[in-house]
Design a protein around this motif. Structure first.
Motif, PDB file in Angstrom:
ATOM      1  N   TRP A   1      21.672 -71.298 -76.389  1.00 34.09           N
ATOM      2  CA  TRP A   1      21.367 -71.910 -75.093  1.00 34.09           C
ATOM      3  C   TRP A   1      21.791 -73.362 -75.033  1.00 34.09           C
ATOM      4  CZ3 TRP A   1      18.510 -67.688 -76.600  1.00 34.09           C
ATOM      5  CH2 TRP A   1      18.369 -66.687 -75.648  1.00 34.09           C
ATOM      6  N   GLY A   2      22.060 -73.958 -76.190  1.00 34.54           N
ATOM      7  CA  GLY A   2      22.674 -75.269 -76.222  1.00 34.54           C
ATOM      8  C   GLY A   2      21.750 -76.461 -76.131  1.00 34.54           C
ATOM      9  N   TYR A   3      20.452 -76.248 -76.051  1.00 31.41           N
ATOM     10  CA  TYR A   3      19.531 -77.380 -76.021  1.00 31.41           C
ATOM     11  C   TYR A   3      18.148 -76.905 -76.430  1.00 31.41           C
ATOM     12  CZ  TYR A   3      17.495 -75.569 -71.706  1.00 31.41           C
ATOM     13  OH  TYR A   3      16.874 -74.772 -70.782  1.00 31.41           O
ATOM     14  N   ASP A   4      17.277 -77.865 -76.734  1.00 29.38           N
ATOM     15  CA  ASP A   4      15.923 -77.559 -77.178  1.00 29.38           C
ATOM     16  C   ASP A   4      15.069 -77.178 -75.981  1.00 29.38           C
ATOM     17  OD1 ASP A   4      13.560 -77.291 -78.423  1.00 29.38           O
ATOM     18  OD2 ASP A   4      13.274 -79.405 -78.902  1.00 29.38           O
ATOM     19  N   PHE A   5      14.648 -75.956 -75.939  1.00 33.84           N
ATOM     20  CA  PHE A   5      13.863 -75.416 -74.828  1.00 33.84           C
ATOM     21  C   PHE A   5      12.388 -75.751 -75.026  1.00 33.84           C
ATOM     22  CE2 PHE A   5      12.204 -71.188 -72.919  1.00 33.84           C
ATOM     23  CZ  PHE A   5      11.860 -71.817 -71.750  1.00 33.84           C
ATOM     24  N   ASP A   6      12.074 -77.054 -75.057  1.00 38.43           N
ATOM     25  CA  ASP A   6      10.698 -77.547 -75.162  1.00 38.43           C
ATOM     26  C   ASP A   6       9.915 -76.891 -76.292  1.00 38.43           C
ATOM     27  OD1 ASP A   6      11.207 -79.095 -72.929  1.00 38.43           O
ATOM     28  OD2 ASP A   6      10.473 -77.570 -71.540  1.00 38.43           O
ATOM     29  N   GLY A   7      10.607 -76.537 -77.373  1.00 37.42           N
ATOM     30  CA  GLY A   7       9.929 -75.937 -78.515  1.00 37.42           C
ATOM     31  C   GLY A   7       9.603 -74.466 -78.330  1.00 37.42           C
ATOM     32  N   GLU A   8       9.896 -73.905 -77.168  1.00 34.37           N
ATOM     33  CA  GLU A   8       9.581 -72.505 -76.878  1.00 34.37           C
ATOM     34  C   GLU A   8      10.674 -71.602 -77.458  1.00 34.37           C
ATOM     35  OE1 GLU A   8       8.287 -69.057 -76.022  1.00 34.37           O
ATOM     36  OE2 GLU A   8       7.052 -70.740 -75.364  1.00 34.37           O
ATOM     37  N   ASN A   9      10.308 -70.693 -78.358  1.00 33.14           N
ATOM     38  CA  ASN A   9      11.325 -69.826 -78.958  1.00 33.14           C
ATOM     39  C   ASN A   9      10.975 -68.349 -78.868  1.00 33.14           C
ATOM     40  OD1 ASN A   9       9.366 -69.569 -81.018  1.00 33.14           O
ATOM     41  ND2 ASN A   9      10.298 -71.215 -82.213  1.00 33.14           N
ATOM     42  N   ARG A  10       9.996 -68.000 -78.008  1.00 34.96           N
ATOM     43  CA  ARG A  10       9.659 -66.594 -77.845  1.00 34.96           C
ATOM     44  C   ARG A  10      10.854 -65.796 -77.354  1.00 34.96           C
ATOM     45  NH1 ARG A  10       8.357 -63.008 -74.075  1.00 34.96           N
ATOM     46  NH2 ARG A  10       8.700 -64.503 -72.392  1.00 34.96           N
ATOM     47  N   THR A  11      11.708 -66.437 -76.564  1.00 34.90           N
ATOM     48  CA  THR A  11      12.864 -65.726 -76.024  1.00 34.90           C
ATOM     49  C   THR A  11      13.791 -65.232 -77.125  1.00 34.90           C
ATOM     50  OG1 THR A  11      14.619 -65.845 -74.371  1.00 34.90           O
ATOM     51  CG2 THR A  11      14.297 -67.797 -75.728  1.00 34.90           C
ATOM     52  N   ILE A  12      13.827 -65.942 -78.287  1.00 30.96           N
ATOM     53  CA  ILE A  12      14.651 -65.501 -79.412  1.00 30.96           C
ATOM     54  C   ILE A  12      14.135 -64.175 -79.939  1.00 30.96           C
ATOM     55  CG2 ILE A  12      15.353 -66.012 -81.785  1.00 30.96           C
ATOM     56  CD1 ILE A  12      16.789 -67.669 -79.675  1.00 30.96           C
ATOM     57  N   ASP A  13      12.820 -64.071 -80.126  1.00 29.43           N
ATOM     58  CA  ASP A  13      12.233 -62.834 -80.633  1.00 29.43           C
ATOM     59  C   ASP A  13      12.482 -61.667 -79.682  1.00 29.43           C
ATOM     60  OD1 ASP A  13      11.224 -64.200 -82.853  1.00 29.43           O
ATOM     61  OD2 ASP A  13       9.383 -64.733 -81.800  1.00 29.43           O
ATOM     62  N   VAL A  14      12.420 -61.956 -78.374  1.00 31.35           N
ATOM     63  CA  VAL A  14      12.684 -60.917 -77.373  1.00 31.35           C
ATOM     64  C   VAL A  14      14.126 -60.419 -77.500  1.00 31.35           C
ATOM     65  CG1 VAL A  14      12.895 -60.440 -74.903  1.00 31.35           C
ATOM     66  CG2 VAL A  14      10.947 -61.757 -75.752  1.00 31.35           C
ATOM     67  N   HIS A  15      15.082 -61.349 -77.625  1.00 29.41           N
ATOM     68  CA  HIS A  15      16.487 -60.969 -77.738  1.00 29.41           C
ATOM     69  C   HIS A  15      16.769 -60.223 -79.047  1.00 29.41           C
ATOM     70  CE1 HIS A  15      17.219 -63.484 -74.249  1.00 29.41           C
ATOM     71  NE2 HIS A  15      18.466 -63.068 -74.228  1.00 29.41           N
ATOM     72  N   ILE A  16      16.153 -60.654 -80.130  1.00 27.50           N
ATOM     73  CA  ILE A  16      16.341 -59.967 -81.411  1.00 27.50           C
ATOM     74  C   ILE A  16      15.820 -58.540 -81.310  1.00 27.50           C
ATOM     75  CG2 ILE A  16      15.540 -59.840 -83.804  1.00 27.50           C
ATOM     76  CD1 ILE A  16      17.698 -61.881 -83.508  1.00 27.50           C
ATOM     77  N   ARG A  17      14.661 -58.365 -80.695  1.00 26.32           N
ATOM     78  CA  ARG A  17      14.074 -57.034 -80.574  1.00 26.32           C
ATOM     79  C   ARG A  17      14.968 -56.096 -79.754  1.00 26.32           C
ATOM     80  NH1 ARG A  17       9.526 -58.465 -78.903  1.00 26.32           N
ATOM     81  NH2 ARG A  17       9.712 -58.124 -76.666  1.00 26.32           N
TER      82      ARG A  17
END
Length: 226
Positions: free
Chosen positions: A183-199
């Motif tokens: 995504w190219g930038y720090d999303f306010d420390g929120e990384n739940r979206t990574i786990d969703v995409h990995i799943r």
């Protein structure tokens, strides 16, 4: 060329004026239908897209852009009055490259637009590669993924994440690294979206989904495929 889809006349005119004054050619549209008609004539380098629009909302427009081959890699920044975490996650999960909540300053918008254009330009590989791990094959240039010679359809973010994992096979990538690279930038420390995409990526890869290993307390890595 930058296209702006915004139904608020004052915002649309101000943003278009700011971009043009900065030497970035921009054109605004108050309805998605006018935007789609313009895309038929010229594909823009970047799209600034509001969520609340007449005819169809911005998320629906974004999904269509990501489904079309000629626009699936085009950078899109969401501009919206909605500032909740849910709307931010929804926009990013649908394939947005950046997100700004109204009200925003013109100088910040201009800086973010320039940064996004630089980043997406830099992320274009000088030489597209073909990755092969076990029964999994990825053709970066053709944007194709095969599991046991069967084609698998991925979203742009899923494909980018898979390529990044395969480029760094055997290396542990933290959620922040994945988020910042894709995504190219720090999303306010929120990384739940990574786990969703990995799943969802594991599900789509079927038998090859197990190649993506979870490293507890750290992140993910692409295994050897055995």
């Amino acid at each position: 060329m930058i296209y702006l889809v915004e139904d608020d006349n004052s915002i649309r005119e101000l943003v278009a004026y700011t971009l043009n004054a900065a030497g970035l050619e921009a054109e605004g549209f108050d309805r998605p239908s006018l935007f789609w008609a313009a895309c038929e004539k010229q594909i823009p380098d970047l799209v600034l897209l509001d969520i609340m629009l007449p005819e169809e909302d911005g998320l629906a427009v974004l999904k269509k852009l990501r489904q079309e081959i000629k626009t699936q890699h085009m950078p899109v920044m969401m501009l919206t009055a909605k500032g909740s975490e849910y709307d931010k996650v929804m926009g990013l999960d649908c394939g947005a490259d950046d997100y700004m909540a109204k009200p925003f300053g013109m100088m910040e918008l201009l800086a973010r637009v320039k940064a996004l254009l630089r980043r997406t330009s830099a992320m274009r590989p000088a030489e597209a590669k073909i990755y092969q791990i076990g029964k999994l094959k990825v053709d970066q240039k053709r944007h194709e993924v095969f599991v046991e010679n069967t084609a698998v359809v991925l979203t742009k973010k899923e494909f980018d994440m898979l390529c990044y994992l395969m480029e760094n096979k055997g290396m542990v990538l933290t959620r922040d690294q994945l988020l910042n690279h894709i995504w190219g930038y720090d999303f306010d420390g929120e990384n739940r979206t990574i786990d969703v995409h990995i799943r969802t990526l594991r599900q789509k890869l079927g038998v090859c989904g197990r190649y993506i290993e979870t490293i507890r307390g750290m992140g993910y890595k692409m295994g050897e495929g055995v």
